[in-house]
Motif scaffolding. Structure first.
Motif, mmCIF file in Angstrom:
data_model
loop_
_atom_site.group_PDB
_atom_site.id
_atom_site.type_symbol
_atom_site.label_atom_id
_atom_site.label_comp_id
_atom_site.label_asym_id
_atom_site.label_seq_id
_atom_site.Cartn_x
_atom_site.Cartn_y
_atom_site.Cartn_z
ATOM 1 N N VAL A 193 16.989 -2.175 13.137
ATOM 2 C CA VAL A 193 17.245 -1.047 12.248
ATOM 3 C C VAL A 193 16.190 -0.005 12.559
ATOM 4 C CG1 VAL A 193 17.540 -0.320 9.866
ATOM 5 C CG2 VAL A 193 17.843 -2.708 10.464
ATOM 6 N N THR A 194 16.622 1.210 12.826
ATOM 7 C CA THR A 194 15.622 2.251 13.046
ATOM 8 C C THR A 194 15.725 3.283 11.937
ATOM 9 O OG1 THR A 194 17.154 3.398 14.483
ATOM 10 C CG2 THR A 194 15.466 2.119 15.560
ATOM 11 N N HIS A 195 14.579 3.710 11.479
ATOM 12 C CA HIS A 195 14.520 4.763 10.479
ATOM 13 C C HIS A 195 13.737 5.914 11.086
ATOM 14 C CE1 HIS A 195 15.669 1.895 7.249
ATOM 15 N NE2 HIS A 195 14.971 1.048 7.947
ATOM 16 N N ASP A 196 14.362 7.053 11.170
ATOM 17 C CA ASP A 196 13.645 8.229 11.666
ATOM 18 C C ASP A 196 13.180 9.031 10.471
ATOM 19 O OD1 ASP A 196 15.807 8.678 14.522
ATOM 20 O OD2 ASP A 196 13.819 7.784 14.387
ATOM 21 N N GLU A 221 7.678 8.051 0.222
ATOM 22 C CA GLU A 221 8.836 7.313 -0.285
ATOM 23 C C GLU A 221 9.773 6.907 0.858
ATOM 24 O OE1 GLU A 221 9.948 6.344 -3.260
ATOM 25 O OE2 GLU A 221 11.969 5.861 -2.572
ATOM 26 N N ASN A 222 9.898 7.757 1.866
ATOM 27 C CA ASN A 222 10.731 7.420 3.024
ATOM 28 C C ASN A 222 10.199 6.199 3.748
ATOM 29 O OD1 ASN A 222 12.499 9.507 2.636
ATOM 30 N ND2 ASN A 222 11.465 10.904 4.027
ATOM 31 N N LEU A 223 8.887 6.182 3.922
ATOM 32 C CA LEU A 223 8.264 5.059 4.617
ATOM 33 C C LEU A 223 8.426 3.787 3.788
ATOM 34 C CD1 LEU A 223 6.717 4.239 7.081
ATOM 35 C CD2 LEU A 223 4.623 5.096 6.051
ATOM 36 N N VAL A 237 0.849 -1.202 0.000
ATOM 37 C CA VAL A 237 0.000 0.000 0.000
ATOM 38 C C VAL A 237 0.880 1.246 0.000
ATOM 39 C CG1 VAL A 237 -1.677 1.339 1.313
ATOM 40 C CG2 VAL A 237 -1.883 -1.143 1.212
ATOM 41 N N ILE A 238 1.894 1.237 0.861
ATOM 42 C CA ILE A 238 2.777 2.404 0.934
ATOM 43 C C ILE A 238 3.494 2.617 -0.398
ATOM 44 C CG2 ILE A 238 4.713 3.450 2.154
ATOM 45 C CD1 ILE A 238 2.287 3.141 3.885
ATOM 46 N N ASN A 239 3.897 1.533 -1.038
ATOM 47 C CA ASN A 239 4.555 1.668 -2.342
ATOM 48 C C ASN A 239 3.634 2.335 -3.345
ATOM 49 O OD1 ASN A 239 6.880 0.472 -1.532
ATOM 50 N ND2 ASN A 239 6.376 -1.540 -2.328
ATOM 51 N N THR A 240 2.367 1.911 -3.351
ATOM 52 C CA THR A 240 1.394 2.504 -4.267
ATOM 53 C C THR A 240 1.252 3.996 -3.994
ATOM 54 O OG1 THR A 240 0.175 0.442 -4.276
ATOM 55 C CG2 THR A 240 -0.974 2.375 -5.095
ATOM 56 N N ILE A 241 1.115 4.340 -2.727
ATOM 57 C CA ILE A 241 0.964 5.755 -2.367
ATOM 58 C C ILE A 241 2.201 6.545 -2.787
ATOM 59 C CG2 ILE A 241 0.687 7.360 -0.434
ATOM 60 C CD1 ILE A 241 -1.734 5.718 -0.720
#
Lengths: 284, 267
Positions: free
Chosen positions: A129-132, A86-88, A19-23
């Motif tokens: 792994v953390t992504h801020d 895109e970050n997410l 879903v996130i990729n689509t968005i």
């Protein structure tokens, strides 16, 4: 204002990533609205987006094993964040074998969505792994800008052809022209047309069905009384259409579009747990 | 039968020997290449630099380096922590960290994974080179990379200058140059390291900040044409040495340590 959520199930994680990729293919930046039950990805129709707008709704319970949200105030128990999807998408990309993914709203130096991915490792402790992801908090006074768009008073509503086919047709047409005309009628016929100085190409789809719409007061839609063969058409930016089709990674349960002649095309793509609406305005 | 003859042309070039000493590095990590390769996969391919650090609880962290010019409130930060027991050996000074070029590191990891060798990382303070080594019965690999120096550190010793016969930067940074090299040496154990042949690269003039500010370590960046997306202005340089003719650049200042001496005086 707090938000924490956790996904443990790999299938849910996979689904959410898609879903996130689509968005992320539809919007460089968009608004994420969090409520107790749902997540919304919203793009409002600013000129910067080429007038296109998007409304995507997910039921959090279908994705998250844990979901806790405390809004800005008791009577406005929602959170609106501006983020770059895109970050997410990138954060989730390498999480496909994760044991768990936790998402949390934090504010260390600036508001961020912290995505913490717990990965399996051969050692005693997991790898984390953390992504801020920096986000903007949208103040309550402009929440009204992000209301759900209403279904336009369309002339024709029609189910889309198989998206894969439609996508390959549109992709090829994109090489020839910047604009595409979508026209459809109430007899299940849709044409995609491009026209340049050198060439004009039309692809005809037949035997698509027309969804029955019942408006709120119980009457048939305003398309009633319309001649069945009469085409409603709109000329739209082909790139927007291509982005919409390219972003679909899974076949939706239902895919349809509503055409307001020469004004706007409203696409609705429904999956089991996600609904996506995308509006592309017609060009003059 | 058919005989195929392949003529591989080569060019004689200047021999350059990098001078470095892994014994003098205060920290050392050794891990299977696979562990490190799995770690860097979480960073985007376009990321230029990464910071390796030692954190509390003996954890080793890798995080993307965000440049000063980038807006911190708009940049995504990714950090990966590896537990001590994922490494074969850990001998590090706590709280240490170094920042180096991820792209070069990725290249080495691909090689290391293919040869199935554990990788040792020798590092020291920020600014001192980081040395990656692979060892085998037939192979000894040293990859030396520059690291970003810690600008906040008050007593920053002036670091090595460039190889003296590199062209001087036009905007007069002279002594501010730190010598940064990336030299891949592959050698057999018996003989000394032989000089690699590298394509000629010359440092580009600094694209911004013509007024040398108090950042002593300001540097122009060697633009790697093959690598898109490398930002123009960086604080350290990664160079491949090749056949270079001297342009009479400034000699090394007496206090500066030359890491790569000319192995032969004339060109």
């Amino acid at each position: 204002m707090r938000f924490r959520a956790k996904i443990v199930d790999l299938a849910c994680l996979n689904h959410f990533s898609r879903v996130i990729n689509t968005i992320s293919k539809l919007a460089k930046a968009c608004t994420l609205r969090l409520t107790v039950c749902k997540l919304y990805f919203i793009l409002s129709d600013k000129v910067a987006n080429g007038g296109a707008s998007m409304w995507c709704e997910l039921c959090q319970a279908n994705f998250f094993d844990e979901f806790q949200m405390e809004g800005v105030a008791a009577d406005h128990n929602e959170i609106y964040l501006e983020l770059v999807p895109e970050n997410l998408s990138r954060a989730l990309k390498t999480a496909q074998s994760a044991k768990a993914v936790k998402i949390k709203l934090t504010n260390k130096h600036c508001p961020c969505l912290r995505v913490a991915v717990e990965l399996p490792s051969l050692s005693s402790s997991s790898r984390i792994v953390t992504h801020d992801i920096p986000v903007g908090v949208i103040p309550r006074r402009i929440w009204n800008d992000f209301r759900e768009p209403s279904v336009p008073d369309f002339d024709v509503s029609i189910y889309l052809p198989v998206l894969k086919t439609m996508k390959s047709v549109v992709e090829r047409m994109k090489n020839l022209s910047n604009f595409i005309v979508i026209e459809a009628n109430l007899s299940g016929e849709m044409n995609l047309k491009i026209e340049t100085d050198l060439v004009s190409v039309t692809t005809h789809f037949k035997d698509l069905r027309n969804p029955p719409w019942v408006s709120e007061d119980g009457c048939q839609s305003s398309a009633e009384g319309r001649h069945l063969e009469s085409m409603a058409e709109a000329c739209i930016d082909i790139k927007k259409l291509q982005q919409l089709l390219a972003g679909q990674q899974v076949n939706p349960t239902k895919a349809l579009c509503n055409i307001v002649s020469k004004r706007i095309v409203h696409f609705i793509l429904l999956h089991e747990d996600v609904s996506l609406q995308y509006f592309i305005p017609a060009l003059a | 039968g058919v005989t195929k003859t392949h003529n591989l042309a080569f060019q004689e070039c200047e021999e350059l020997q990098a001078v470095f000493d892994t014994q003098h590095c205060s920290s050392r990590l050794c891990a299977p290449a696979r562990v490190l390769a799995e770690a860097v996969v979480h960073f985007p391919l376009t990321l230029a630099e990464v910071t390796l650090g030692t954190g509390p609880g003996g954890k080793i962290s890798l995080r993307n380096y965000v440049e000063d010019e980038a807006e911190p409130s708009k940049t995504m930060v990714t950090e990966l922590c590896l537990a001590e027991d994922e490494f074969q050996s850990v001998a590090v000074s706590p709280g240490s960290h170094i920042t180096f070029c991820l792209k070069e590191f990725r290249g080495l990891l691909t090689f290391a994974e293919a040869s199935n060798l554990p990788l040792t990382i020798h590092f020291d303070e920020p600014g001192r080179p980081v040395i990656f080594t692979l060892d085998d019965t037939v192979l000894e690999v040293h990859l030396v990379l520059a690291t970003l120096s810690d600008l906040e550190s008050p007593s920053q010793a002036p670091l090595t200058n460039g190889v003296s016969h590199l062209p001087a930067p036009p905007d007069d940074f002279a002594d501010d140059l730190e010598s940064y090299m990336a030299a891949l040496e592959t050698s057999t154990c018996e003989e000394g390291p032989s000089s690699p042949t590298f394509p000629l690269r010359t440092p580009q003039p600094a694209q911004s900040h013509p007024e040398g500010e108090e950042e002593e370590d300001d540097d122009e960046e060697d633009e790697e044409g093959a690598v898109p997306g490398t930002p123009p202005h960086k604080k350290f340089r990664s160079l491949f040495f090749g056949l270079v003719s001297p342009l009479g650049g400034p000699g090394p200042a007496p206090t500066q340590e030359v890491l790569a001496e000319d192995s032969d005086g004339e060109c």
